[in-house]
Design a protein around this motif. Structure first.
Motif, PDB file in Angstrom:
ATOM      1  N   GLU A 176       1.079  -0.597   0.258  1.00 11.55           N
ATOM      2  CA  GLU A 176       0.821  -0.522  -0.018  1.00 11.55           C
ATOM      3  C   GLU A 176       0.759   1.623  -0.087  1.00 11.55           C
ATOM      4  O   GLU A 176       1.839   1.470   0.656  1.00 11.55           O
ATOM      5  CB  GLU A 176      -1.020  -0.044   1.213  1.00 11.55           C
ATOM      6  CG  GLU A 176      -2.140   1.363   1.853  1.00 11.55           C
ATOM      7  CD  GLU A 176      -2.767   1.108   2.657  1.00 11.55           C
ATOM      8  OE1 GLU A 176      -3.586   1.846   2.484  1.00 11.55           O
ATOM      9  OE2 GLU A 176      -2.896   0.262   3.632  1.00 11.55           O
ATOM     10  N   PRO A 177       0.875   2.226  -0.949  1.00 10.35           N
ATOM     11  CA  PRO A 177       1.516   3.839  -0.996  1.00 10.35           C
ATOM     12  C   PRO A 177       1.218   4.206  -0.179  1.00 10.35           C
ATOM     13  O   PRO A 177       0.431   4.760   0.698  1.00 10.35           O
ATOM     14  CB  PRO A 177       1.421   4.142  -2.043  1.00 10.35           C
ATOM     15  CG  PRO A 177      -0.282   3.819  -2.523  1.00 10.35           C
ATOM     16  CD  PRO A 177      -0.164   1.701  -2.020  1.00 10.35           C
ATOM     17  N   PRO A 178       2.228   4.884   0.343  1.00 14.61           N
ATOM     18  CA  PRO A 178       2.041   6.186   1.532  1.00 14.61           C
ATOM     19  C   PRO A 178       1.118   7.227   0.763  1.00 14.61           C
ATOM     20  O   PRO A 178       1.385   7.424  -0.296  1.00 14.61           O
ATOM     21  CB  PRO A 178       3.691   6.203   2.202  1.00 14.61           C
ATOM     22  CG  PRO A 178       4.198   6.439   0.298  1.00 14.61           C
ATOM     23  CD  PRO A 178       3.628   4.961  -0.130  1.00 14.61           C
ATOM     24  N   LEU A 179       1.559   8.619   1.644  1.00 13.30           N
ATOM     25  CA  LEU A 179       0.585   9.539   0.570  1.00 13.30           C
ATOM     26  C   LEU A 179       1.513  10.493   0.939  1.00 13.30           C
ATOM     27  O   LEU A 179       2.044  10.806   2.431  1.00 13.30           O
ATOM     28  CB  LEU A 179      -0.951   9.925   1.634  1.00 13.30           C
ATOM     29  CG  LEU A 179      -1.681  11.528   1.375  1.00 13.30           C
ATOM     30  CD1 LEU A 179      -2.295  10.834   0.162  1.00 13.30           C
ATOM     31  CD2 LEU A 179      -2.721  11.954   2.599  1.00 13.30           C
ATOM     32  N   LEU A 208       3.300  11.133   4.320  1.00 18.04           N
ATOM     33  CA  LEU A 208       2.679  10.548   5.515  1.00 18.04           C
ATOM     34  C   LEU A 208       1.854   9.431   5.358  1.00 18.04           C
ATOM     35  O   LEU A 208       1.744   8.775   3.874  1.00 18.04           O
ATOM     36  CB  LEU A 208       1.884  11.189   6.999  1.00 18.04           C
ATOM     37  CG  LEU A 208       0.443  12.167   5.301  1.00 18.04           C
ATOM     38  CD1 LEU A 208      -0.489  12.712   6.501  1.00 18.04           C
ATOM     39  CD2 LEU A 208       0.465  12.569   4.611  1.00 18.04           C
ATOM     40  N   ALA A 209       1.773   7.825   6.008  1.00 19.22           N
ATOM     41  CA  ALA A 209       0.922   6.843   6.202  1.00 19.22           C
ATOM     42  C   ALA A 209       0.004   6.842   5.804  1.00 19.22           C
ATOM     43  O   ALA A 209      -0.976   8.344   5.940  1.00 19.22           O
ATOM     44  CB  ALA A 209       1.124   5.677   7.233  1.00 19.22           C
ATOM     45  N   GLN A 210      -0.750   5.909   5.171  1.00 20.86           N
ATOM     46  CA  GLN A 210      -2.338   6.578   4.475  1.00 20.86           C
ATOM     47  C   GLN A 210      -3.375   7.184   5.833  1.00 20.86           C
ATOM     48  O   GLN A 210      -2.461   5.543   6.435  1.00 20.86           O
ATOM     49  CB  GLN A 210      -2.562   5.352   3.644  1.00 20.86           C
ATOM     50  CG  GLN A 210      -2.046   5.120   1.957  1.00 20.86           C
ATOM     51  CD  GLN A 210      -2.553   6.024   0.902  1.00 20.86           C
ATOM     52  OE1 GLN A 210      -3.549   7.018   1.498  1.00 20.86           O
ATOM     53  NE2 GLN A 210      -2.731   6.405  -0.222  1.00 20.86           N
ATOM     54  N   GLY A 211      -4.320   6.455   5.360  1.00 21.48           N
ATOM     55  CA  GLY A 211      -5.492   7.173   6.552  1.00 21.48           C
ATOM     56  C   GLY A 211      -6.628   8.005   6.723  1.00 21.48           C
ATOM     57  O   GLY A 211      -5.679   9.033   6.955  1.00 21.48           O
TER      58      GLY A 211
END
Length: 435
Positions: A176-179, A208-211
């Motif tokens: 899953e890619p980061p943002l 930053l991490a996805q979420g």
């Protein structure tokens, strides 16, 4: 968490199944399916994020998951209804990739077999439980990155980059890619990184991490930044346009590069032939408090009143460099489409040259890692007599990516670059000057 049935989480899984059906059965891009999925809007934020992540993980590993399903069938050659195959793949993704607790993954996924598939719930339950029992053996039996990469893509990458790098690219596509965010010039990157819980990348992007929802992040409403992969932020920077310079941004929507150029003070004309995409560009600029002259036109036919010193062409391409973010591309593209797109890129390249003033700078880029859509296209244009010469990219211009500079001075990022920090989109960037 939403209920939606006898098991908590059934509604989220139904939403994920709807996304998978839209992508696999109806050929829609995943991001478009997400934008138009009414079922997602009915979920709580946590369930919505889970549904999106589950759909993306399933599509990302589509080939691998079907190998797993076939391996667990008593008769691998037996016919299964398409919807049931999707349900089983969705369940396998939870068990083998996302590490969802088996009781939740199996119970809630079996409930997806509704309507005419109710009679097959027993089979669905048995197959998912077998996947859980044989999890380690299945993970050893199949190579997820290789099984999830179409043969035509793997063969082309192996020829261009070698088997080792190809395996690294395919492995990066399974994560899953980061943002990544591009911060407005003049704002303190360190302060904003702290506020967002982000990391400042060598090229200046915030990661930053996805979420969660992007619109809920600090700085969104006031237009402090915009979403843009670290690789996608490089072409506008390498163009070198400054305050007052005239720039034409071709195939500009959705507008990340237009925003960069406008924020630098350049006088930007953004051209794109899709009215809907241009509406999105204009909306993004409005949120950011930036401006550009927008033109809805066929880039190959449109010409400015006068030539300009800077042109940026982000040519339409197969987008195989963005498979981390757009896993549906592996299902929807083929080699013939790449060949057709290369012809489109050549036509737009010639148009871009006609817009460029003598001595001006042209940056051409694609978010593809197919050689035909990058170095081969530029080489062919120069060999055909385009009045341009390469202006090589220097290591100091792309901190942390010196090894992505090609012998000819172009930049070729691969998803396997910056692996320890979460990777980067695959981009080809060539900078040329008009003689």
């Amino acid at each position: 968490m939403s209920d939606g049935g006898a098991h908590a989480g059934v509604a989220a899984r139904f939403a994920a199944l709807g996304l998978i059906e839209a992508v696999v059965a109806r050929g829609r891009p995943l991001d478009e399916a997400v934008d138009q999925a009414g079922a997602l809007d009915k979920l709580e934020p946590r369930d919505r994020a889970f549904a999106h992540a589950l759909a993306a993980a399933t599509i990302r590993a589509w080939g691998f998951l079907h190998c797993v399903v076939d391996a667990c069938l008593a008769r691998p050659d037996g016919h299964l209804p398409d919807r049931l195959r999707m349900i089983l793949a969705l369940g396998a993704a939870q068990l083998l990739i996302m590490n969802v607790p088996p009781h939740a993954a199996v119970g809630a996924t079996v409930d997806l077999a509704d309507g005419a598939l109710v009679r097959l719930r027993g089979l669905t339950n048995a197959l998912l439980r077998r996947m859980d029992r044989e999890r380690e053996a299945l993970l050893k039996q199949f190579n997820r990155p290789r099984n999830s990469t179409p043969d035509w893509l793997w063969a082309g990458w192996a020829q261009a980059y070698g088997e080792v790098v190809t395996a690294q690219i395919a492995a990066a596509h399974q994560l899953e890619p980061p943002l990544d965010l591009t911060l407005k010039p003049g704002l303190d990157a360190g302060l904003w990184a702290e506020r967002l819980g982000a990391q400042v990348m060598p090229t200046g992007s915030l990661r930053l991490a996805q979420g969660g929802r992007v619109a809920d992040l600090p700085g969104y409403a006031e237009g402090a930044w915009w979403v843009q992969d670290a690789a996608a932020a490089l072409p506008a920077r390498l163009l070198g346009a400054g305050a007052g310079d005239g720039v034409i941004d071709l195939c500009a929507a959705p507008g990340g590069k237009t925003a960069q150029l406008s924020a630098s003070g350049a006088r930007v004309t953004a051209v794109d032939q899709a009215r809907g995409r241009m509406d999105r560009l204009e909306g993004n600029l409005a949120r950011l408090g930036l401006s550009a002259t927008s033109v809805v036109a066929d880039v190959a036919k449109w010409r400015p009143e006068a030539r300009v010193p800077y042109v940026l062409l982000d040519a339409p391409c197969s987008a195989t460099g963005t498979l981390r973010r757009n896993p549906d591309i592996a299902l929807h593209r083929d080699a013939e489409e790449v060949r057709a797109l290369a012809k489109v890129q050549a036509r737009l390249f010639r148009a871009a040259v006609e817009m460029l003033a003598p001595g001006g700078t042209l940056v051409v880029c694609t978010c593809s890692i197919e050689p035909r859509e990058g170095p081969e296209m530029v080489d062919a244009m120069l060999a055909a007599g385009a009045p341009l010469k390469r202006r090589p990219i220097a290591p100091g211009e792309v901190p942390g990516l010196a090894d992505a500079i090609t012998p000819k001075g172009d930049l070729r990022t691969l998803p396997s670059h910056w692996a320890q920090a979460g990777g980067i989109d695959g981009f080809f960037i060539s900078r040329l000057t008009r003689s």
